[in-house]
Design an enzyme around this catalytic site. Structure first.
Site, PDB file in Angstrom:
ATOM      1  N   LYS A  65       0.808  -1.232   0.000  1.00 30.94           N
ATOM      2  CA  LYS A  65       0.000   0.000   0.000  1.00 30.94           C
ATOM      3  C   LYS A  65       0.840   1.281   0.000  1.00 30.94           C
ATOM      4  O   LYS A  65       0.455   2.265  -0.614  1.00 30.94           O
ATOM      5  CB  LYS A  65      -0.957   0.022   1.200  1.00 30.94           C
ATOM      6  CG  LYS A  65      -2.097  -0.978   1.102  1.00 30.94           C
ATOM      7  CD  LYS A  65      -3.050  -0.822   2.272  1.00 30.94           C
ATOM      8  CE  LYS A  65      -4.120  -1.888   2.279  1.00 30.94           C
ATOM      9  NZ  LYS A  65      -5.115  -1.688   3.352  1.00 30.94           N
ATOM     10  N   ASP A 101     -10.296   2.596   2.260  1.00 32.51           N
ATOM     11  CA  ASP A 101     -10.492   2.026   3.605  1.00 32.51           C
ATOM     12  C   ASP A 101     -11.338   2.957   4.469  1.00 32.51           C
ATOM     13  O   ASP A 101     -12.152   2.506   5.278  1.00 32.51           O
ATOM     14  CB  ASP A 101      -9.141   1.784   4.294  1.00 32.51           C
ATOM     15  CG  ASP A 101      -8.425   0.576   3.707  1.00 32.51           C
ATOM     16  OD1 ASP A 101      -9.109  -0.330   3.199  1.00 32.51           O
ATOM     17  OD2 ASP A 101      -7.182   0.540   3.762  1.00 32.51           O
TER      18      ASP A 101
END
Ligand code: ATR
Length: 273
Positions: A65, A101
């Site tokens: 990420k 997220d």
């Protein structure tokens, strides 16, 4: 055929192919979504393939990420604040990076407890890692009065609080008792709860009776923290919904249809846990 992916290392336990595959079938799309094992060494080569037009985009998970963040042509402002990219969209503007997220966190609570953030004066966030960043940004966006960030290593909490700014104050886990009384929400963002591990020192009895307790851990679905909260009559939301809801914006960006997180989809994923 439009192709999307999830990359990670390891990747074989990912539930994302099941989630996106269900939506692709539901909407009868000529599309695919596959899990691809990509090591850190192979990441730049894979990103070149995406730039070359092989895929419409995809998801990025552990440990890529942060690395992918640096490889994008354009990064969404919220992903920049979170300092991590979990969703890639390829197109004429090059490779764009997003972080869904935080939307997953909000979508999950909005669906499970509509109105949960209205007038929320204080939230306690446990843990100061990557997942905490997205949740702090989400709570800040919702205008929560005070966000108390507590971590085993208080220095890390202090650093992150300074970075996110706004209503975030930091402390150690021992500070929980001092803040619990006014807290309408407790969020666990640490790995505690996986495989039955538990916080030894948090007294949920100190929370107001209307407090909501949520966990990002979803294996097991009912973590010891959530089980104790339920036993005390507190409202709880498990972490599976966050996984389902974070998938929505990516699917919409790649395939042009906003998919629904339905009870059937949830049951299908739950059956694999
Ligand atoms: P992620 O990116 O998934 O959030 P991470 O960045 O490794 O993972 O962060 C893990 C978080 O869980 C950290 O806040 C960590 O606390 P420290 O900063 O003190 O390491 C927390 N954590 C992990 N195991 C823990 C434990 N046994 N007790 C308390 N906190 C723990």
């Amino acid at each position: 055929m439009k192709k999307a992916f999830v990359i990670g290392h390891p990747i074989r336990h990912s539930r994302s192919p099941l989630i996106h595959g269900t939506w692709i079938a539901q909407h009868g799309l000529a599309a695919s979504y596959e899990a691809i094992e990509v090591t850190p060494e192979a990441l730049p080569g894979f990103i070149d393939r995406v730039r070359g037009g092989e895929f419409v985009g995809g998801n990025v998970t552990i440990p890529h990420k942060e690395a992918v963040f640096a490889l994008c042509d354009e990064v969404d402002p919220l992903a920049r604040t979170i300092a991590a990219v979990n969703t890639l969209v390829a197109g004429a503007r090059g490779l764009r990076g997003f972080n869904t997220d935080y939307m997953g966190f909000l979508g999950n609570l909005d669906q499970a407890r509509p109105g949960w953030s209205e007038g929320l004066a204080r939230a306690i966030v446990l843990g100061a890692g990557g997942a905490a960043r997205a949740i702090l940004v989400a709570l800040r966006e919702r205008g929560v009065g005070q966000i108390v960030l507590l971590n085993r290593t208080p220095e890390k909490a202090a650093e992150l609080a300074a970075e996110i700014g706004g209503p975030v104050v930091a402390g150690g886990l021992a500070d929980y008792a001092r803040h619990a009384g006014g807290a309408g929400l407790v969020v666990n963002t640490t790995s505690i709860g996986m495989h039955g591990s538990r916080f030894e020192t948090l007294d949920l009895g100190l929370l107001p009776s209307k407090a909501l307790v949520t966990d990002i851990v979803y294996v097991p679905l009912v973590t010891p923290l959530l089980a104790e909260a339920r036993a005390r009559g507190l409202a709880t939301v498990d972490g599976l919904g966050m996984l389902l809801h974070q998938a929505v914006p990516g699917f919409e960006a790649w395939f042009g249809i906003r998919p629904q997180v339905t009870p059937e989809l949830r049951r299908a994923v739950e059956a694999t846990l």
